[in-house]
Motif scaffolding. Structure first.
Motif, PDB file in Angstrom:
ATOM      1  N   PHE A   1      -4.943   5.035   0.253  1.00  0.00           N
ATOM      2  CA  PHE A   1      -5.855   5.066   1.547  1.00  0.00           C
ATOM      3  C   PHE A   1      -5.562   6.729   1.554  1.00  0.00           C
ATOM      4  O   PHE A   1      -6.843   7.243   2.241  1.00  0.00           O
ATOM      5  CB  PHE A   1      -5.092   4.291   2.869  1.00  0.00           C
ATOM      6  CG  PHE A   1      -4.909   3.376   2.386  1.00  0.00           C
ATOM      7  CD1 PHE A   1      -6.303   1.869   2.369  1.00  0.00           C
ATOM      8  CD2 PHE A   1      -3.764   2.360   3.199  1.00  0.00           C
ATOM      9  CE1 PHE A   1      -6.451   0.642   2.955  1.00  0.00           C
ATOM     10  CE2 PHE A   1      -4.697   0.924   2.870  1.00  0.00           C
ATOM     11  CZ  PHE A   1      -5.067  -0.248   2.871  1.00  0.00           C
TER      12      PHE A   1
ATOM     13  N   TYR B   1     -13.445   3.690  -0.767  1.00  0.00           N
ATOM     14  CA  TYR B   1     -13.131   2.390  -0.450  1.00  0.00           C
ATOM     15  C   TYR B   1     -14.107   1.353  -1.506  1.00  0.00           C
ATOM     16  O   TYR B   1     -15.767   1.951  -1.689  1.00  0.00           O
ATOM     17  CB  TYR B   1     -13.201   2.006   0.553  1.00  0.00           C
ATOM     18  CG  TYR B   1     -12.300   1.983   1.523  1.00  0.00           C
ATOM     19  CD1 TYR B   1     -11.124   2.033   1.779  1.00  0.00           C
ATOM     20  CD2 TYR B   1     -11.818   3.548   1.812  1.00  0.00           C
ATOM     21  CE1 TYR B   1      -9.877   1.804   3.271  1.00  0.00           C
ATOM     22  CE2 TYR B   1     -11.175   4.358   3.360  1.00  0.00           C
ATOM     23  CZ  TYR B   1     -10.305   3.245   3.290  1.00  0.00           C
ATOM     24  OH  TYR B   1      -9.012   3.848   4.145  1.00  0.00           O
ATOM     25  N   LYS B   2     -13.705  -0.238  -1.917  1.00  0.00           N
ATOM     26  CA  LYS B   2     -15.030  -0.004  -2.272  1.00  0.00           C
ATOM     27  C   LYS B   2     -16.068  -1.118  -1.917  1.00  0.00           C
ATOM     28  O   LYS B   2     -17.242  -1.548  -2.890  1.00  0.00           O
ATOM     29  CB  LYS B   2     -13.721  -1.972  -3.632  1.00  0.00           C
ATOM     30  CG  LYS B   2     -13.510  -1.161  -4.376  1.00  0.00           C
ATOM     31  CD  LYS B   2     -12.029  -2.225  -5.323  1.00  0.00           C
ATOM     32  CE  LYS B   2     -11.665  -1.838  -6.738  1.00  0.00           C
ATOM     33  NZ  LYS B   2     -10.881  -2.477  -7.153  1.00  0.00           N
ATOM     34  N   TYR B   3     -15.866  -1.215  -0.988  1.00  0.00           N
ATOM     35  CA  TYR B   3     -16.919  -2.627  -0.294  1.00  0.00           C
ATOM     36  C   TYR B   3     -17.021  -1.513   1.298  1.00  0.00           C
ATOM     37  O   TYR B   3     -16.309  -1.540   1.537  1.00  0.00           O
ATOM     38  CB  TYR B   3     -15.892  -3.858   0.241  1.00  0.00           C
ATOM     39  CG  TYR B   3     -15.579  -4.304  -1.583  1.00  0.00           C
ATOM     40  CD1 TYR B   3     -16.740  -4.454  -1.631  1.00  0.00           C
ATOM     41  CD2 TYR B   3     -14.758  -4.728  -1.797  1.00  0.00           C
ATOM     42  CE1 TYR B   3     -16.702  -5.604  -2.743  1.00  0.00           C
ATOM     43  CE2 TYR B   3     -13.922  -4.914  -3.176  1.00  0.00           C
ATOM     44  CZ  TYR B   3     -15.270  -5.360  -3.975  1.00  0.00           C
ATOM     45  OH  TYR B   3     -14.639  -5.991  -5.004  1.00  0.00           O
ATOM     46  N   LYS B   4     -18.499  -1.582   1.380  1.00  0.00           N
ATOM     47  CA  LYS B   4     -19.083  -0.285   2.304  1.00  0.00           C
ATOM     48  C   LYS B   4     -20.852  -1.646   2.687  1.00  0.00           C
ATOM     49  O   LYS B   4     -21.515  -1.406   1.622  1.00  0.00           O
ATOM     50  CB  LYS B   4     -18.736   1.002   2.956  1.00  0.00           C
ATOM     51  CG  LYS B   4     -19.587   0.746   0.831  1.00  0.00           C
ATOM     52  CD  LYS B   4     -19.368   2.813   0.759  1.00  0.00           C
ATOM     53  CE  LYS B   4     -20.262   3.679  -0.125  1.00  0.00           C
ATOM     54  NZ  LYS B   4     -21.424   3.742   0.496  1.00  0.00           N
TER      55      LYS B   4
ATOM     56  N   HIS C   1       0.349  -1.134   0.035  1.00  0.00           N
ATOM     57  CA  HIS C   1       0.151  -0.019  -0.123  1.00  0.00           C
ATOM     58  C   HIS C   1       1.071   1.603  -0.055  1.00  0.00           C
ATOM     59  O   HIS C   1       0.098   2.850  -0.128  1.00  0.00           O
ATOM     60  CB  HIS C   1      -0.940   0.500   1.122  1.00  0.00           C
ATOM     61  CG  HIS C   1      -1.807  -0.518   1.443  1.00  0.00           C
ATOM     62  ND1 HIS C   1      -2.509  -1.007   0.228  1.00  0.00           N
ATOM     63  CD2 HIS C   1      -2.067  -2.111   1.478  1.00  0.00           C
ATOM     64  CE1 HIS C   1      -3.369  -1.759   0.699  1.00  0.00           C
ATOM     65  NE2 HIS C   1      -3.497  -2.525   1.393  1.00  0.00           N
TER      66      HIS C   1
ATOM     67  N   ARG D   1      -5.121  -0.456  -2.822  1.00  0.00           N
ATOM     68  CA  ARG D   1      -5.062   0.277  -2.519  1.00  0.00           C
ATOM     69  C   ARG D   1      -4.966   1.667  -1.936  1.00  0.00           C
ATOM     70  O   ARG D   1      -3.552   1.685  -1.159  1.00  0.00           O
ATOM     71  CB  ARG D   1      -7.362   0.191  -1.132  1.00  0.00           C
ATOM     72  CG  ARG D   1      -7.913   1.235  -1.074  1.00  0.00           C
ATOM     73  CD  ARG D   1      -8.828   1.381  -2.632  1.00  0.00           C
ATOM     74  NE  ARG D   1      -9.710  -0.177  -2.296  1.00  0.00           N
ATOM     75  CZ  ARG D   1      -9.406  -0.885  -3.281  1.00  0.00           C
ATOM     76  NH1 ARG D   1      -8.483  -1.169  -4.090  1.00  0.00           N
ATOM     77  NH2 ARG D   1     -10.484  -1.537  -2.845  1.00  0.00           N
TER      78      ARG D   1
ATOM     79  N   PHE E   1     -18.350   6.924   2.996  1.00  0.00           N
ATOM     80  CA  PHE E   1     -16.718   6.031   3.503  1.00  0.00           C
ATOM     81  C   PHE E   1     -17.883   4.871   4.193  1.00  0.00           C
ATOM     82  O   PHE E   1     -18.369   5.179   4.359  1.00  0.00           O
ATOM     83  CB  PHE E   1     -16.092   6.836   3.910  1.00  0.00           C
ATOM     84  CG  PHE E   1     -16.374   7.433   5.443  1.00  0.00           C
ATOM     85  CD1 PHE E   1     -16.130   7.270   5.763  1.00  0.00           C
ATOM     86  CD2 PHE E   1     -16.485   9.320   4.822  1.00  0.00           C
ATOM     87  CE1 PHE E   1     -16.651   7.445   7.487  1.00  0.00           C
ATOM     88  CE2 PHE E   1     -17.583   9.603   5.804  1.00  0.00           C
ATOM     89  CZ  PHE E   1     -16.915   9.003   7.288  1.00  0.00           C
TER      90      PHE E   1
ATOM     91  N   LYS F   1      -7.543   5.491   8.442  1.00  0.00           N
ATOM     92  CA  LYS F   1      -8.221   6.840   7.812  1.00  0.00           C
ATOM     93  C   LYS F   1      -7.865   8.171   7.807  1.00  0.00           C
ATOM     94  O   LYS F   1      -8.310   9.136   7.730  1.00  0.00           O
ATOM     95  CB  LYS F   1      -9.449   6.412   9.142  1.00  0.00           C
ATOM     96  CG  LYS F   1     -10.643   5.586   9.194  1.00  0.00           C
ATOM     97  CD  LYS F   1     -11.967   4.689   9.579  1.00  0.00           C
ATOM     98  CE  LYS F   1     -12.832   6.348  10.128  1.00  0.00           C
ATOM     99  NZ  LYS F   1     -13.506   5.808  11.143  1.00  0.00           N
TER     100      LYS F   1
ATOM    101  N   ASP G   1     -16.529  -2.614   8.413  1.00  0.00           N
ATOM    102  CA  ASP G   1     -16.487  -2.665   6.399  1.00  0.00           C
ATOM    103  C   ASP G   1     -14.988  -2.948   6.744  1.00  0.00           C
ATOM    104  O   ASP G   1     -15.045  -3.995   6.671  1.00  0.00           O
ATOM    105  CB  ASP G   1     -17.351  -1.935   5.811  1.00  0.00           C
ATOM    106  CG  ASP G   1     -18.908  -1.643   5.743  1.00  0.00           C
ATOM    107  OD1 ASP G   1     -18.999  -3.031   6.213  1.00  0.00           O
ATOM    108  OD2 ASP G   1     -19.467  -0.632   5.746  1.00  0.00           O
ATOM    109  N   LEU G   2     -14.426  -1.830   7.039  1.00  0.00           N
ATOM    110  CA  LEU G   2     -12.588  -2.648   6.825  1.00  0.00           C
ATOM    111  C   LEU G   2     -12.324  -3.221   7.758  1.00  0.00           C
ATOM    112  O   LEU G   2     -11.438  -4.232   7.118  1.00  0.00           O
ATOM    113  CB  LEU G   2     -11.785  -0.990   7.515  1.00  0.00           C
ATOM    114  CG  LEU G   2     -12.576   0.716   6.969  1.00  0.00           C
ATOM    115  CD1 LEU G   2     -12.256   1.736   7.634  1.00  0.00           C
ATOM    116  CD2 LEU G   2     -11.865   0.146   5.077  1.00  0.00           C
TER     117      LEU G   2
ATOM    118  N   MET H   1     -12.319  -6.375   5.662  1.00  0.00           N
ATOM    119  CA  MET H   1     -11.475  -6.902   4.617  1.00  0.00           C
ATOM    120  C   MET H   1     -10.297  -7.028   5.048  1.00  0.00           C
ATOM    121  O   MET H   1      -9.625  -8.012   4.582  1.00  0.00           O
ATOM    122  CB  MET H   1     -12.277  -5.659   3.922  1.00  0.00           C
ATOM    123  CG  MET H   1     -13.493  -4.405   3.162  1.00  0.00           C
ATOM    124  SD  MET H   1     -13.919  -6.152   2.038  1.00  0.00           S
ATOM    125  CE  MET H   1     -12.816  -6.377   0.921  1.00  0.00           C
TER     126      MET H   1
END
Ligand code: HEC
Ligand code: HEC
Length: 503
Positions: free
Chosen positions: A66, A71-74, A45, A64, A82, A121, A87-88, A91
């Motif tokens: 940062f 972010y792709k998935y949430k 990263h 990714r 965000f 974050k 969720d984070l 992942m």
């Protein structure tokens, strides 16, 4: 008595609430997170979190960035760009199948993960939690009727990218928003490869808000003509869950292809009914990195095999999902390729002599002591037909194609899947050919080339060595003997080991 239990219960609940509040307050220390980040995450990263670590250029998808805060998935709704910290957490703990993002739950404590979350974050100045979740409405349970409705919606809303049968074979060139890297829509028949889970609720979440930074749209978007209601989204979820193709799943420990003995004729082609009830085995494919030119970004993940034989011949059915039919000289196929377009291809590799015991030939393409046969099929061009070639090899640098092949092959492409049948007599009179024998374990390996993905020559995918067994009808002594002998040898070894231990 009863009242006492209620009091005790209330006490436990309040203690739990207090404890969880304390841990809430302690969730994530970004300074501590930075230290773990630099040790575990920066290689991919990047030292400043910009997705540009030393490994990044070899990876697709890229790690990714940062600093962008995307972010792709949430599971937060469309008004909240965000993700939740949960969720984070998911992942990082679970990783992302099909990408190089590892899972960390075995290596890092949950405290470490919360610290990491606070740190990543902070790289985009993200603070606090999103204000609202996706609305899941009332889940529609799966039924023939719901799947049918879901399929119609799928064809209308999703097939332009994911293909008519969900294999991600649609005819569009897609790019990501970060560096414009090539993106392929997910093959939805392999849910175990989904990046962020394949429970109905996970799929519902993806449809609702799309995948940020990619062309996968949000079907909750009120401005979109394609918006789906909550009920419709559940129908689509039920359809997507119904198209799972278990034959493509790789099972640990599945190392032997069991060729089925036929009493009558061999199958005519890849779609012959005779293949229907033959057991299939799936193996992982990885980029070839032993010989130059090394290859790190394959597009095909696995190959599924079946085999049959009769008194005279043996036939293999090789199947793999490939998003593109790569036909050089075809205008439409060229449009989808990045740069040079080559033929798709598949190959079987076999040793020339069946080794005694369980010895396998050298991992690559044989060596001087272990010559191999390679049967390679190619998909053809706009001008040339499909072709099959037999090669003799004693290593990567010593490959010789024969003028004439004893092997016949024919392939068919349909909606994101290649099916190729190869056939050869069990015995030939060429001393450089493998001679197949019933009841013996013969090493076998496979390779594929996706011509649209720039694969050609040594740039391709390979499997490791597995075994093929021509499995005689049950009860036959030919088959029983090797297992019996192996059993005696193993038993003797255990006895020797035990007596050695006693001494
Ligand atoms: C070997 C490379 C590699 C390492 C090491 C790695 N990652 Fe990743 N990570 C990736 C890739 C690649 C992606 C993007 C996958 C994609 O876009 O589908 C990713 C994505 C992510 C995401 C984004 C998920 C989303 O919804 O967008 C998070 C969060 C993440 N990584 C955290 C971490 C943390 C924390 C560490 C260290 C503990 C770490 N990664 C280590 C390769 C790596
Ligand atoms: C414009 C193209 C496009 C359309 C239309 C589209 N998708 Fe996608 N979809 C993508 C791409 C691209 C990805 C992969 C993104 C990535 O990995 O970065 C994807 C990924 C997915 C995933 C994978 C999630 C995961 O966790 O791995 C699912 C599930 C999915 N799409 C379902 C759907 C469904 C259902 C529809 C229709 C309601 C749909 N998509 C419509 C392009 C599209």
């Amino acid at each position: 008595m009863r009242r006492f239990w209620i009091l005790k219960y209330l006490l436990i609940v309040s203690i739990l609430l207090i404890v969880s509040n304390i841990s809430e307050a302690a969730k994530g220390d970004k300074e501590a997170g930075k230290k773990i980040y630099e040790r575990r995450c920066a290689w991919c990263h990047g030292w400043n979190g910009a997705g540009d670590g030393p490994a990044a250029d070899f990876l697709n998808p890229r790690p990714r960035d940062f600093t962008s805060g995307i972010y792709k998935y949430k599971t937060s709704n469309l008004d909240n760009p965000f993700p939740y910290e949960d969720d984070l957490y998911k992942m990082i703990a679970e990783g992302m199948p099909g990408t190089s993002m590892p899972f960390w739950k075995d290596v890092l404590s949950s405290n470490d993960i919360w610290n990491l979350i606070a740190y990543i974050k902070s790289l985009a100045g993200l603070e606090g939690e999103p204000a609202a979740k996706i609305n899941y409405g009332k889940q529609v349970s799966s039924s023939a009727d719901s799947i049918k409705k879901g399929k119609e919606l799928f064809i209308d809303r999703c097939s332009e990218c994911h293909g008519d049968e969900g294999k991600g074979d649609a005819m569009k060139k897609l790019k990501d928003d970060w560096v414009g890297n090539r993106l392929w829509p997910r093959n939805l028949t392999k849910p175990w490869m989904f990046r962020a889970g394949s429970d109905p609720k996970d799929i519902y979440s993806r449809i609702s808000t799309g995948i940020s930074g990619t062309p996968m749209p949000a079907f909750d978007d009120p401005a979109s003509k394609k918006k789906l209601t909550e009920e419709d989204k559940w129908h689509v979820v039920n359809y997507v869950t119904s198209i799972k193709n278990e034959a493509r799943r790789i099972k640990d420990g599945d190392t032997v292809i069991k060729a089925k003995r036929l009493t009558g004729d061999m199958p005519k082609d890849a779609n012959d009914e005779k293949w229907k009830d033959v057991e299939s085995t799936a193996y992982p494919l990885v980029g070839q990195i032993i010989a130059k030119e090394r290859f790190f970004t394959p597009s095909v993940e696995e190959i599924t095999l079946k085999a049959v034989y009769n008194d005279k011949e043996i036939a293999f059915l090789l199947e793999w999902d490939d998003r593109t039919k790569s036909i050089p000289g075809d205008a439409k196929a060229q449009e989808l390729a990045d740069g040079e377009l080559n033929e798709d291809a598949v190959a079987i590799q076999l040793p020339v002599t069946i080794p005694e015991g369980m010895e396998k030939p050298y991992f690559g393409m044989g060596d001087s002591g272990h010559p191999v046969n390679v049967w390679q099929w190619k998909s053809g061009t706009a001008k040339a037909e499909q072709s099959i070639k037999v090669m003799d090899a004693t290593g990567f640098k010593n490959i010789k194609a024969r003028d004439k092949a004893d092997v016949t092959a024919k392939g068919e492409y349909n909606k994101g899947t290649w099916k190729v049948m190869m056939k050869r007599p069990l015995k030939t009179d060429n001393k450089d050919d493998i001679q197949f024998e019933e009841g013996k374990f013969t090493p076998i390996a496979f390779a594929t080339w996706d011509g649209t993905n720039g694969e050609k020559g040594s740039k391709h995918t390979i499997t490791t060595w597995y075994w093929i067994l021509l499995k005689p009808p049950t009860g036959s002594m030919v088959f029983i003997w090797p297992i019996f002998v192996a059993g005696i040898v193993l038993g003797a070894e255990i006895l020797i080991a035990r007596s050695a231990q006693k001494k």
